[in-house]
Design a protein around this motif. Structure first.
Motif, PDB file in Angstrom:
ATOM      1  N   MET A 111     122.313 101.317  86.527  1.00 40.71           N
ATOM      2  CA  MET A 111     122.263 100.319  87.589  1.00 40.71           C
ATOM      3  C   MET A 111     123.473  99.413  87.517  1.00 40.71           C
ATOM      4  O   MET A 111     123.958  99.075  86.440  1.00 40.71           O
ATOM      5  CB  MET A 111     120.981  99.476  87.459  1.00 40.71           C
ATOM      6  CG  MET A 111     119.693 100.247  87.660  1.00 40.71           C
ATOM      7  SD  MET A 111     118.239  99.194  87.422  1.00 40.71           S
ATOM      8  CE  MET A 111     118.466  98.019  88.744  1.00 40.71           C
ATOM      9  N   ASN A 112     123.948  99.016  88.644  1.00 42.48           N
ATOM     10  CA  ASN A 112     125.077  98.097  88.698  1.00 42.48           C
ATOM     11  C   ASN A 112     124.911  97.210  89.929  1.00 42.48           C
ATOM     12  O   ASN A 112     125.619  97.335  90.914  1.00 42.48           O
ATOM     13  CB  ASN A 112     126.394  98.882  88.774  1.00 42.48           C
ATOM     14  CG  ASN A 112     127.592  97.957  88.637  1.00 42.48           C
ATOM     15  OD1 ASN A 112     127.469  96.848  88.137  1.00 42.48           O
ATOM     16  ND2 ASN A 112     128.734  98.430  89.090  1.00 42.48           N
ATOM     17  N   PRO A 113     123.890  96.302  89.885  1.00 38.66           N
ATOM     18  CA  PRO A 113     123.533  95.582  91.105  1.00 38.66           C
ATOM     19  C   PRO A 113     124.613  94.621  91.530  1.00 38.66           C
ATOM     20  O   PRO A 113     125.150  93.854  90.738  1.00 38.66           O
ATOM     21  CB  PRO A 113     122.259  94.829  90.693  1.00 38.66           C
ATOM     22  CG  PRO A 113     122.392  94.658  89.209  1.00 38.66           C
ATOM     23  CD  PRO A 113     123.099  95.885  88.718  1.00 38.66           C
TER      24      PRO A 113
ATOM     25  N   ALA B 255     117.000  92.447  89.799  1.00 39.76           N
ATOM     26  CA  ALA B 255     117.902  92.790  90.895  1.00 39.76           C
ATOM     27  C   ALA B 255     118.056  91.689  91.930  1.00 39.76           C
ATOM     28  O   ALA B 255     118.991  91.721  92.727  1.00 39.76           O
ATOM     29  CB  ALA B 255     117.413  94.070  91.579  1.00 39.76           C
ATOM     30  N   SER B 256     117.128  90.719  91.946  1.00 40.48           N
ATOM     31  CA  SER B 256     117.197  89.648  92.941  1.00 40.48           C
ATOM     32  C   SER B 256     116.419  88.452  92.429  1.00 40.48           C
ATOM     33  O   SER B 256     115.832  88.496  91.338  1.00 40.48           O
ATOM     34  CB  SER B 256     116.622  90.112  94.282  1.00 40.48           C
ATOM     35  OG  SER B 256     115.209  90.182  94.215  1.00 40.48           O
ATOM     36  N   ASP B 257     116.368  87.389  93.229  1.00 35.91           N
ATOM     37  CA  ASP B 257     115.598  86.211  92.852  1.00 35.91           C
ATOM     38  C   ASP B 257     114.091  86.419  93.005  1.00 35.91           C
ATOM     39  O   ASP B 257     113.304  85.602  92.541  1.00 35.91           O
ATOM     40  CB  ASP B 257     116.015  85.009  93.716  1.00 35.91           C
ATOM     41  CG  ASP B 257     117.206  84.266  93.129  1.00 35.91           C
ATOM     42  OD1 ASP B 257     117.527  84.498  91.950  1.00 35.91           O
ATOM     43  OD2 ASP B 257     117.813  83.454  93.849  1.00 35.91           O
TER      44      ASP B 257
ATOM     45  N   ALA C 115     112.271  84.548  82.067  1.00 37.41           N
ATOM     46  CA  ALA C 115     113.531  85.199  82.437  1.00 37.41           C
ATOM     47  C   ALA C 115     114.140  84.621  83.699  1.00 37.41           C
ATOM     48  O   ALA C 115     115.348  84.332  83.752  1.00 37.41           O
ATOM     49  CB  ALA C 115     113.309  86.705  82.600  1.00 37.41           C
ATOM     50  N   LYS C 116     113.327  84.443  84.735  1.00 35.85           N
ATOM     51  CA  LYS C 116     113.842  83.983  86.027  1.00 35.85           C
ATOM     52  C   LYS C 116     114.288  82.526  86.002  1.00 35.85           C
ATOM     53  O   LYS C 116     114.920  82.059  86.961  1.00 35.85           O
ATOM     54  CB  LYS C 116     112.782  84.167  87.109  1.00 35.85           C
ATOM     55  CG  LYS C 116     112.562  85.612  87.515  1.00 35.85           C
ATOM     56  CD  LYS C 116     113.782  86.124  88.242  1.00 35.85           C
ATOM     57  CE  LYS C 116     113.616  87.552  88.691  1.00 35.85           C
ATOM     58  NZ  LYS C 116     114.869  88.102  89.234  1.00 35.85           N
TER      59      LYS C 116
ATOM     60  N   VAL D 112     122.522  92.562  84.362  1.00 33.43           N
ATOM     61  CA  VAL D 112     122.321  91.178  84.786  1.00 33.43           C
ATOM     62  C   VAL D 112     123.093  90.923  86.071  1.00 33.43           C
ATOM     63  O   VAL D 112     124.146  91.527  86.312  1.00 33.43           O
ATOM     64  CB  VAL D 112     122.772  90.150  83.720  1.00 33.43           C
ATOM     65  CG1 VAL D 112     121.928  90.242  82.470  1.00 33.43           C
ATOM     66  CG2 VAL D 112     124.246  90.313  83.379  1.00 33.43           C
ATOM     67  N   ARG D 113     122.556  90.034  86.880  1.00 30.82           N
ATOM     68  CA  ARG D 113     123.300  89.561  88.034  1.00 30.82           C
ATOM     69  C   ARG D 113     124.305  88.511  87.571  1.00 30.82           C
ATOM     70  O   ARG D 113     124.022  87.735  86.657  1.00 30.82           O
ATOM     71  CB  ARG D 113     122.349  88.960  89.065  1.00 30.82           C
ATOM     72  CG  ARG D 113     121.394  89.962  89.685  1.00 30.82           C
ATOM     73  CD  ARG D 113     120.522  89.295  90.738  1.00 30.82           C
ATOM     74  NE  ARG D 113     119.607  88.333  90.150  1.00 30.82           N
ATOM     75  CZ  ARG D 113     119.199  87.211  90.760  1.00 30.82           C
ATOM     76  NH1 ARG D 113     119.674  86.896  91.966  1.00 30.82           N
ATOM     77  NH2 ARG D 113     118.338  86.405  90.183  1.00 30.82           N
TER      78      ARG D 113
END
Length: 452
Positions: free
Chosen positions: A1-3, A260-262, A299-300, A341-342
């Motif tokens: 993955m490479n978001p 991958a997102s918030d 985490a978030k 990670v983003r």
């Protein structure tokens, strides 16, 4: 993955995050002297704790005892443990150090659970003396508990961890219910289930069962199936004992996190609803429940903020050299496909960076070529003095420091909304100084080897 990192969504969490980054830069929490720090969103942590409690309260029968024991390894920081304790959580500990942290945070023994596959006699004696719940990990540990409880009666609730052997998820290292997992008693091995049942019948003081099938990368259905196996084993034991000997089920934790997102997905209610559908008897009030969530609670609500020290080009690709690398994002650097990670870009004043996205590597300070937290990531062009934020890093990234190159542990700071749109700060952990690092590395024993 490479978001790819999308523009920050118009959520209150993202807006507060941007304000916190700007305030951290303005107040020197991240600076040339301290070029990397961890930031924790206290409001978000409190919300996650409330959502966890509410999700189980919705489905459990009134009066059912439920202990949510936070997995200390996910954030081994005393102020975090105390915050969670104020929000109604206990602690799950897996070492003498983690137990000491929980006690320093004021978490009472009755809200503490000791898990570990390698408990020493000294660890067990301490737990039994304090009245801390203990989950034995093997038949050998049960034999050790036989001797210890015979010589010194205890009020500790005692249980046994079993491995349902249901298979793994997408990350092998996070899958603890495989056929050959090192954790618990493997239920499908020859005669193992019968030995487990007999172990309970022979020990009236054994009143708990524990299972944890894995964490990140685990399908919710597999997690729920593991709880079903645990429940059915408890029913079998109680039937053969002709009494409700097993009164508490410790169903572990491990809710996966969306990196991958918030978006918070899956939510605790998604999991409890699935559990209720899969194992309805779990919630009818006959069993007390213990959970051991960690990553999903924090985490978030955390980020690593680091200065960009240099930028360069290599092979036609831009490279931003920052102060956040393998010493903080160890799993991301060594297993990037499993732990992406983003990355959010901010300018020298901590404002969201703008500009057309360009593929860039985001490198850390460690002296090996693989020290990259992102590869060919589309980001606005970074320049020296800018900042990068590694998002969704509130769990593990602050408590599993990798001392490569003797890089000091960064400071960690908690933030919450302040008056007039400002940000309030609290120090969670001061940045480690070089003198402390030297002392930790044997500085007081400098001549020890030359004297041999």
């Amino acid at each position: 993955m490479n978001p790819a990192t999308p523009p920050p969504p118009p959520s209150s969490d993202a807006a507060l995050r941007d304000r916190a980054v700007a305030a951290a830069v303005a107040q020197g929490l991240v600076s040339a002297a301290d070029p990397v720090a961890g930031l924790l969103d206290v409001t978000g942590i409190r919300r996650s704790a409330a959502e966890l409690r509410a999700a189980f309260a919705e489905f459990t029968a009134p009066g059912t005892p439920v202990l949510h024991a936070f997995a200390v390894k996910a954030a081994s920081l005393v102020p975090v443990l105390r915050l969670l304790a104020r929000e109604g959580l206990g602690c799950e500990v897996a070492s003498p150090g983690e137990l000491a942290l929980a006690r320093a945070a004021g978490v009472p023994p009755a809200r503490t659970v000791l898990d570990s596959p390698a408990k020493t006699p000294a660890e067990l004696r301490e737990a039994l003396a304090l009245g801390i719940a203990v989950n034995a990990d093997s038949f050998g540990e049960l034999d050790r508990l036989d001797a210890l409880t015979a010589s010194a009666p205890t009020s500790s609730p005692l249980g046994l961890r079993v491995n349902p052997q249901l298979g793994g998820g997408s990350i092998d290292a996070m899958s603890t219910a495989t056929d050959t997992s090192k954790f618990g008693v493997a239920l499908r091995d020859e005669d193992a289930r019968e030995r487990v049942v007999q172990a309970f019948l022979d020990r009236p003081w054994l009143t708990r069962l524990h299972a944890h099938v894995g964490s990140q990368g685990m399908p919710l259905e597999l997690m729920a199936d593991g709880v079903r196996v645990l429940y059915e084993l408890a029913e079998e034991i109680n039937e053969k004992a002709a009494r409700a000997q097993v009164g508490t089920l410790d169903i572990g934790g491990g809710l996966p996190v969306n990196f991958a997102s918030d978006a918070v997905s899956p939510a605790y209610r998604d999991y409890t609803r699935l559990l209720h559908r899969t194992v309805p008897g779990l919630f009818d009030g006959r069993y007390g429940l213990v959970t051991e969530f960690g990553r999903s609670l924090l985490a978030k609500h955390g980020l690593v903020l680091a200065r960009v020290e240099y930028t360069k080009s290599a092979g036609g690709r831009r490279v931003a050299v920052t102060h956040a690398g393998a010493q903080i994002a160890t799993r991301t650097v060594f297993a990037p496909e499993a732990w992406p990670v983003r990355v959010a870009a901010y300018d020298a004043q901590g404002r969201p960076k703008t500009g057309d996205a360009v593929a860039q590597d985001v490198a850390g300070p460690c002296c090996f070529a693989g020290d990259l937290v992102a590869r060919a990531r589309p980001l606005p062009p970074l320049e020296p003095g800018d900042h990068v934020a590694l998002l969704d890093t509130g769990a593990y990234y602050f408590s599993t420091h990798f001392a490569y190159n003797s890089l000091p542990r960064p400071g960690v700071h908690g933030y919450a909304p302040g008056p007039d749109g400002g940000v309030r700060w609290a120090t969670v952990r001061a940045a480690q100084r070089v003198a402390e690092l030297v002392a930790e590395s044997g500085g007081a024993y400098g001549d020890a080897l030359t004297q041999l």
